[in-house]
Design an enzyme around this catalytic site. Structure first.
Site, PDB file in Angstrom:
ATOM      1  CD  GLU A   1      10.013  13.982  10.461  1.00  0.00           C
ATOM      2  OE1 GLU A   1       8.846  13.578  10.558  1.00  0.00           O
ATOM      3  OE2 GLU A   1      10.948  13.284  10.030  1.00  0.00           O
TER       4      GLU A   1
ATOM      5  CD  GLU B   1      13.195   1.959  10.649  1.00  0.00           C
ATOM      6  OE1 GLU B   1      13.474   3.069  11.145  1.00  0.00           O
ATOM      7  OE2 GLU B   1      13.701   0.896  11.047  1.00  0.00           O
TER       8      GLU B   1
ATOM      9  CB  CYS C   1      13.231   9.749   7.939  1.00  0.00           C
ATOM     10  SG  CYS C   1      14.120   8.525   6.980  1.00  0.00           S
TER      11      CYS C   1
ATOM     12  N   GLY D   1       6.779   5.829   7.776  1.00  0.00           N
ATOM     13  CA  GLY D   1       5.943   7.029   7.668  1.00  0.00           C
ATOM     14  C   GLY D   1       6.065   7.853   8.922  1.00  0.00           C
ATOM     15  CB  SER D   2       4.055  10.659  10.096  1.00  0.00           C
ATOM     16  OG  SER D   2       2.775  10.097  10.074  1.00  0.00           O
TER      17      SER D   2
ATOM     18  N   GLY E   1       2.325   5.732  12.735  1.00  0.00           N
ATOM     19  CA  GLY E   1       3.045   4.570  13.256  1.00  0.00           C
ATOM     20  C   GLY E   1       2.542   4.135  14.630  1.00  0.00           C
TER      21      GLY E   1
ATOM     22  CD  GLN F   1       5.934  18.202   4.392  1.00  0.00           C
ATOM     23  OE1 GLN F   1       5.274  17.211   4.629  1.00  0.00           O
ATOM     24  NE2 GLN F   1       6.667  18.807   5.328  1.00  0.00           N
TER      25      GLN F   1
ATOM     26  CE  LYS G   1      -1.803   3.082   1.619  1.00  0.00           C
ATOM     27  NZ  LYS G   1      -1.498   4.401   1.032  1.00  0.00           N
TER      28      LYS G   1
END
Ligand code: NAD
Length: 476
Positions: free
Chosen positions: A378, A246, A280, A224-225, A229, A327, A171
């Site tokens: 972040e 991650e 990241c 992802g974020s 997560g 973003q 996905k």
């Protein structure tokens, strides 16, 4: 429809689609991607479930042949795939081609690993009994990927999954269907049995939870974020599923007085702003000791302002656009937050170019403290801040004072400080005189604290996630 879903060996249309927009030029629509629904997702999981037993019984040679085929084709087509990547994600063309090549190398690495699967044979503590410890495939693995490495991250999840005998449902992120589609198209011609690799594009918030809840899916690998997560970890915990996450970073780069100034500036310029800071592992907190601080800031600001920002496909461009409008808004709002908190901002303004895209100038925020939001959260854009510190001890404390722990760097000519930093930096990856971003493909990748959860990705360590260990006792 340009990018269909791939389920049980067949390309499948959907009634709804999502346009694939070039962030360098929003009038350029690359194509329309399938927006899969829950029925399609269930079909893909069923197909993977049926194929998993077949692929689990495949030989190392079959696995090698598939992985080698895919790696060879990606490497042969790296320029074309890199161009597609740059057009849909916005990293510069050399960066796009580099990422495509990396995806090919990852498949080549795991092709070799397919031939090197071993186990242990031990003497039992009881007489006459033999003990074998081997690794078995996990079964069906759900792979959920972000937009910022649209071919490399799917590659570093799919390649080990296949290498160790699993079936997958991928996905990918909604913003980058083209690369996922191109990769799965190559896999579809690789000799894999139908159903071993399935692609379901669509909304993460809708498909993600179902992929995790379905009992046939035995493991989830997610990049992802942090908020997404966390939700995935909780759902996998409830379902007793294996999970690997991650996530984000707020990676420090320490620059000591004794650093080689050119090396430090190069490393920070690359780490903070290349790939538009959308890594990241980006160096977003520059922790600089007093005696070098002013020289370092002046040199970095000069190099930063000279960076050529523009259309990712144009020759000579050093920083492409931000990936999308949302973003870009987030980046600009963090620049405002930093200045509202008392930081001194250079750059960071919205830019106009010949084509309408999501362009901004890279930003350097000086005179910040580690308590400011700009140093705690972040941004995921080309925004770096500088924290002035007294000495190495304070630098190390500040570097570690974060909820994240992905990558941590130091620029120094002191062996003593470099060695101490490698041992004491709270991060999964430590860089000495190198950017915090930019890693090899054959060694483990991942972090500590809030950046990662579960076992490592990449290199031989990937076996830990994509297999389960079996201990067998025999009385011959
Ligand atoms: P994201 O969390 O928004 O989305 C990642 C993926 O999760 C997408 O495929 C999305 O569709 C899916 N998703 C969304 N909601 C979901 C849900 N409820 N359940 C399951 N899946 C869901 O992240 P993003 O914006 O695509 O990527 C940026 C983030 O990724 C940054 O935080 C970055 O640091 C991180 N990242 C981490 C690494 C790493 O290896 N540590 C690498 C690249 C990116």
């Amino acid at each position: 429809m340009d990018y269909k879903n791939f389920i049980g060996g067949a390309w499948v249309e959907t009634s709804a689609t999502t346009p694939n927009v070039n962030p360098s030029d929003i009038s350029d629509i690359l194509g329309h991607a399938a927006r899969g629904d829950l029925t399609q997702l269930d079909q893909a999981i069923d197909a993977a479930d049926q194929a998993a037993a077949i692929w689990a019984a495949s030989t190392p040679q079959q696995r090698f042949d598939v992985l080698d085929f895919v790696g060879t084709e990606i490497l042969a087509r790296k320029e074309e795939l890199g161009r597609l990547l740059s057009r849909e994600e916005g990293k510069t063309l050399p960066e796009g081609i580099g990422e495509a090549a990396r995806a090919g190398q990852i498949f080549k690495f795991f092709a070799g690993e397919a031939l090197r699967q071993t186990g242990d044979k031990l003497a039992s503590v009881r007489p006459g009994i033999e003990v074998d410890v081997t690794r078995s495939p996990v079964g069906v693995v759900g792979l959920i990927t972000p937009w910022n490495f649209p071919i490399a991250i799917p590659a570093w999840k799919i390649a080990p999954a296949i290498c160790y005998g699993n079936a997958v449902v991928l996905k990918p992120a909604e913003l980058v269907p083209g690369c996922a589609h191109a990769l799965v198209e190559i896999l579809s011609r690789s000799g894999l049995p139908e159903g071993v690799v399935n692609l379901v594009m669509g909304r993460g918030s809708e498909l993600g939870p179902r992929l995790i809840e379905n009992d046939k899916v035995r493991a989830i690998s997610f990049t992802g974020s942090v908020p997404t997560g966390r939700g995935i970890a909780a759902a996998c915990g409830a379902g007793l599923k294996k999970v690997q996450l991650e996530m984000g970073g707020k990676n420090p780069m320490v620059v000591l007085d004794d650093a080689d100034l050119d090396i430090a500036v190069d490393a920070c310029l690359n780490g903070a702003f290349f790939s538009t800071g959308q890594r990241c592992t980006a160096s977003s907190r520059l922790v600089v000791t007093e005696a070098i601080h002013d020289r370092f800031v002046a040199a970095l600001a000069e190099r930063m302002s000279a960076l050529k920002v523009g259309n990712a496909l144009e020759a000579g461009i050093q920083m492409g656009p931000v990936v999308d409008a949302r973003q870009l808004e987030q980046n600009l709002s963090y620049v405002d937050i930093a200045s509202g908190e008392g930081g001194r901002v250079q750059g960071g303004e919205r830019l106009n170019r010949e084509t309408e895209g999501f362009y901004m100038a890279p930003a350097l925020v000086t005179e910040t403290s580690n308590a400011m939001r700009i140093n705690r959260e972040e941004v995921f854009g080309p925004v770096a801040s500088v924290i002035r510190v007294k000495d190495y001890d304070e630098a190390l404390n500040i570097a570690n004072d974060t909820e994240f722990g992905l990558s941590s760097g130091i620029c120094t000519t002191s062996l003593k400080h470099a060695s101490h930093f490698k041992a004491n930096a709270q991060a999964g990856m430590v860089m000495v005189n190198l950017p915090t971003a930019g890693v090899d493909y054959h060694v483990p990748f991942g972090g500590t604290k809030g950046s990662s959860f579960g076992s490592r990705e990449q290199g031989r360590y990937a076996a830990e996630f994509y297999t389960s260990v079996k201990t067998a006792y025999t009385l011959p």
